[in-house]
Design an enzyme around this catalytic site. Structure first.
Site, PDB file in Angstrom:
ATOM      1  N   LYS A  98       0.812  -1.224   0.000  1.00  0.00           N
ATOM      2  CA  LYS A  98       0.000   0.000   0.000  1.00  0.00           C
ATOM      3  C   LYS A  98       0.848   1.279   0.000  1.00  0.00           C
ATOM      4  CE  LYS A  98      -4.116  -2.076   2.069  1.00  0.00           C
ATOM      5  NZ  LYS A  98      -5.144  -1.987   3.124  1.00  0.00           N
ATOM      6  N   THR A 140       3.174   0.472  21.262  1.00  0.00           N
ATOM      7  CA  THR A 140       4.249   1.475  21.256  1.00  0.00           C
ATOM      8  C   THR A 140       3.580   2.845  21.333  1.00  0.00           C
ATOM      9  OG1 THR A 140       5.430  -0.009  19.768  1.00  0.00           O
ATOM     10  CG2 THR A 140       6.340   2.207  20.032  1.00  0.00           C
TER      11      THR A 140
HETATM   12  P1  ATR Z   1      -0.967  -3.171   9.788  1.00  0.00           P
HETATM   13  O1  ATR Z   1      -0.738  -2.667   8.396  1.00  0.00           O
HETATM   14  O2  ATR Z   1      -1.754  -4.446   9.871  1.00  0.00           O
HETATM   15  O3  ATR Z   1      -1.517  -2.105  10.699  1.00  0.00           O
HETATM   16  P2  ATR Z   1       1.566  -2.720  11.016  1.00  0.00           P
HETATM   17  O4  ATR Z   1       1.708  -1.424  10.328  1.00  0.00           O
HETATM   18  O5  ATR Z   1       2.750  -3.610  11.173  1.00  0.00           O
HETATM   19  O6  ATR Z   1       0.471  -3.610  10.315  1.00  0.00           O
HETATM   20  O7  ATR Z   1       0.942  -2.440  12.471  1.00  0.00           O
HETATM   21  C1  ATR Z   1       0.590  -3.466  13.342  1.00  0.00           C
HETATM   22  C2  ATR Z   1      -0.135  -2.857  14.535  1.00  0.00           C
HETATM   23  O8  ATR Z   1      -0.555  -3.907  15.417  1.00  0.00           O
HETATM   24  C3  ATR Z   1       0.721  -1.931  15.357  1.00  0.00           C
HETATM   25  O9  ATR Z   1      -0.113  -0.959  15.963  1.00  0.00           O
HETATM   26  C4  ATR Z   1       1.304  -2.903  16.397  1.00  0.00           C
HETATM   27  O10 ATR Z   1       1.758  -2.277  17.582  1.00  0.00           O
HETATM   28  P3  ATR Z   1       3.261  -1.641  17.637  1.00  0.00           P
HETATM   29  O11 ATR Z   1       3.180  -0.343  16.906  1.00  0.00           O
HETATM   30  O12 ATR Z   1       3.549  -1.500  19.063  1.00  0.00           O
HETATM   31  O13 ATR Z   1       4.160  -2.658  16.943  1.00  0.00           O
HETATM   32  C5  ATR Z   1       0.089  -3.727  16.674  1.00  0.00           C
HETATM   33  N1  ATR Z   1       0.366  -5.063  17.226  1.00  0.00           N
HETATM   34  C6  ATR Z   1       0.836  -6.144  16.574  1.00  0.00           C
HETATM   35  N2  ATR Z   1       0.912  -7.208  17.380  1.00  0.00           N
HETATM   36  C7  ATR Z   1       0.476  -6.805  18.604  1.00  0.00           C
HETATM   37  C8  ATR Z   1       0.304  -7.440  19.864  1.00  0.00           C
HETATM   38  N3  ATR Z   1       0.602  -8.722  20.040  1.00  0.00           N
HETATM   39  N4  ATR Z   1      -0.184  -6.702  20.892  1.00  0.00           N
HETATM   40  C9  ATR Z   1      -0.478  -5.406  20.718  1.00  0.00           C
HETATM   41  N5  ATR Z   1      -0.350  -4.739  19.552  1.00  0.00           N
HETATM   42  C10 ATR Z   1       0.123  -5.423  18.514  1.00  0.00           C
END
Ligand code: ATR
Length: 272
Positions: free
Chosen positions: A66, A154
């Site tokens: 994207k 985060t």
């Molecule tokens: P996407 O395009 O699916 O949003 P991404 O840009 O990698 O993928 O973002 C993943 C999101 O899911 C982020 O907000 C991530 O949190 P971080 O920014 O802290 O990495 C969140 N996320 C993924 N796994 C998680 C988990 N086990 N618990 C909480 N948040 C999670």
């Protein structure tokens, strides 16, 4: 003459978009086809160019392309610019490429129309600050909620994302452990559900009548949906409706016709 469309992703074979667009085309008598094309991770631009050269008129773009699609587009809609990501490309006759992002509009339409849950004046909590979350903030805030809180594992990412939209309404970012108060609409835009993981959320999160919405979907409830059912959410939904609604927005951009989405949502639910 048949017009050609496609969805580009990697992986892409699981995509429901070909089925959805085939239904839309049948319903609205559009002479078009739509297929899934696997783009190599290092050759997205070339793969799209080859499709366009062979007569492609538009495309959807999914994970992980994207952002590259955003770069590829020569013009952008406001909502694509706000998301800094593109899920819909339209190849114009003058050689330009319009980049749009229909994810947020699809989410808003599913919540406000299909689920009949008005967003104006409501307290909203958006979980996650990655690509999926940033794609939907502008359309959500333009619905005039009382407030949007973005919470993320985060916390800095949540604060940065909220800052981008401060001029449109009341919005703030925080970590999961800083979430306070109750919410009318809670949207899970993290990828935690994909990994079967639960988010560390406070037990009292939902106002009475609240909607818990997971942008993911699957055969069964996601961990977030199952948690919401036992923690006071009145309405619980997966993201299948959003998937169909974002497709309908793309279809409208390409064809100028708005298909009926409810029969297609029902069809997909029945096929699971
Ligand atoms: P996407 O395009 O699916 O949003 P991404 O840009 O990698 O993928 O973002 C993943 C999101 O899911 C982020 O907000 C991530 O949190 P971080 O920014 O802290 O990495 C969140 N996320 C993924 N796994 C998680 C988990 N086990 N618990 C909480 N948040 C999670």
């Amino acid at each position: 003459m048949t017009s050609h469309y496609a969805v580009f992703g990697n992986p892409v074979s699981h995509s429901k978009s070909p089925l959805i667009h085939a239904e839309f085309a049948r319903q609205t008598s559009q002479d078009m086809d739509y297929r899934a094309i696997l783009a190599p991770l290092d050759a997205f631009v070339e793969t799209v160019a080859a499709f366009r050269a062979s007569g492609g008129m538009g495309a959807n773009v999914t994970v992980p392309f994207k952002h590259q699609a955003y770069q590829l587009a020569t013009r952008h809609t406001d909502r694509a610019r706000a998301a800094r990501a593109v899920n819909t490309l339209k190849f114009e006759d003058d050689g330009s490429v319009l980049g749009d992002n229909t994810d947020g509009a699809g989410l808003v339409r599913d919540i406000t129309q299909n689920l009949a849950c008005p967003v104006a004046g409501k307290r909203m909590l958006l979980l996650g600050a990655g690509g999926a979350a940033s794609g939907v903030v502008l359309p959500l805030i333009l619905c005039s909620p009382a407030e949007i809180v973005i919470a993320n594992r985060t916390r800095e990412k949540a604060i940065l994302l909220a800052d981008d939209f401060k001029q449109h309404g009341k919005i703030s970012g925080c970590g999961f452990d800083e979430i306070s108060g109750n919410f009318d609409v809670v949207i899970n835009a993290t990828s935690a559900s994909l990994k079967g993981e639960l988010l560390p959320l406070p037990d009292t999160l939902f106002n009475s009548g609240a909607l818990a919405y997971d942008m993911m979907y699957g055969r069964e409830d996601t961990p977030f949906m199952a948690w919401a059912r036992t923690h006071g959410a009145t309405h619980v939904s997966d993201g299948l409706g959003m998937l169909v609604e974002q497709a309908a927005e793309s279809f409208f951009l390409w064809r100028g016709v708005r298909p009926s989405t409810l029969p297609v949502i029902e069809l997909l639910r029945a096929a699971r």
